[in-house]
Design a protein around this motif. Sequence first.
Motif, short mmCIF file in Angstrom:
data_model
loop_
_atom_site.label_atom_id
_atom_site.label_comp_id
_atom_site.label_asym_id
_atom_site.label_seq_id
_atom_site.Cartn_x
_atom_site.Cartn_y
_atom_site.Cartn_z
N TYR A 107 0.71 -1.17 -0.02
CA TYR A 107 -0.02 -0.07 -0.01
C TYR A 107 0.95 1.37 -0.13
O TYR A 107 0.45 2.20 -0.62
CB TYR A 107 -1.04 0.15 1.18
CG TYR A 107 -2.02 -0.92 1.17
CD1 TYR A 107 -3.42 -0.37 0.61
CD2 TYR A 107 -1.83 -2.25 1.37
CE1 TYR A 107 -4.44 -1.16 0.47
CE2 TYR A 107 -3.04 -3.17 1.11
CZ TYR A 107 -4.30 -2.54 0.94
OH TYR A 107 -5.40 -3.45 0.64
N SER A 160 0.99 3.94 -3.02
CA SER A 160 0.62 5.57 -2.58
C SER A 160 1.98 6.28 -3.08
O SER A 160 1.55 7.48 -3.81
CB SER A 160 0.38 5.65 -1.23
OG SER A 160 -0.65 4.84 -0.92
N ALA A 211 -2.01 6.09 1.81
CA ALA A 211 -1.80 4.82 2.19
C ALA A 211 -2.66 4.24 3.31
O ALA A 211 -3.52 3.35 3.09
CB ALA A 211 -0.31 4.40 2.65
#
Length: 106
Positions: A25, A29, A64
């Motif tokens: 993640y 991001s 994120a």
Amino acid sequence: MTVTVEDLLDQLAEDESRKEQLQMYLETSKLWVQNAVTSSESDSKFFEEDKIQPLVDLAILSNAMDLWTHRGGAVTGSSAVRHIIAQLRGLYSSWEEKQDGEELQT
């Protein structure tokens, strides 16, 4: 950019067992924030500027966290992330003009 998966773990109060997932993640991001501002790899120095890096780090961390919190659902991004991206785009535009001016002088 200086955001680490440990920063994300701390913010989300997750344990180490989620570290591998959170790393994905976080990397996503980072790419999303960079591509939201510019897709040109030649402009990577922009993201290293002292006055830019804190904004980029905050946008990455916030995005994120949004992705993680809303995983499995539609993510539109928080208004904070959208505002930071807008500010980064403005700063990028000024930075790019300055870079173009320096190239013309040489």
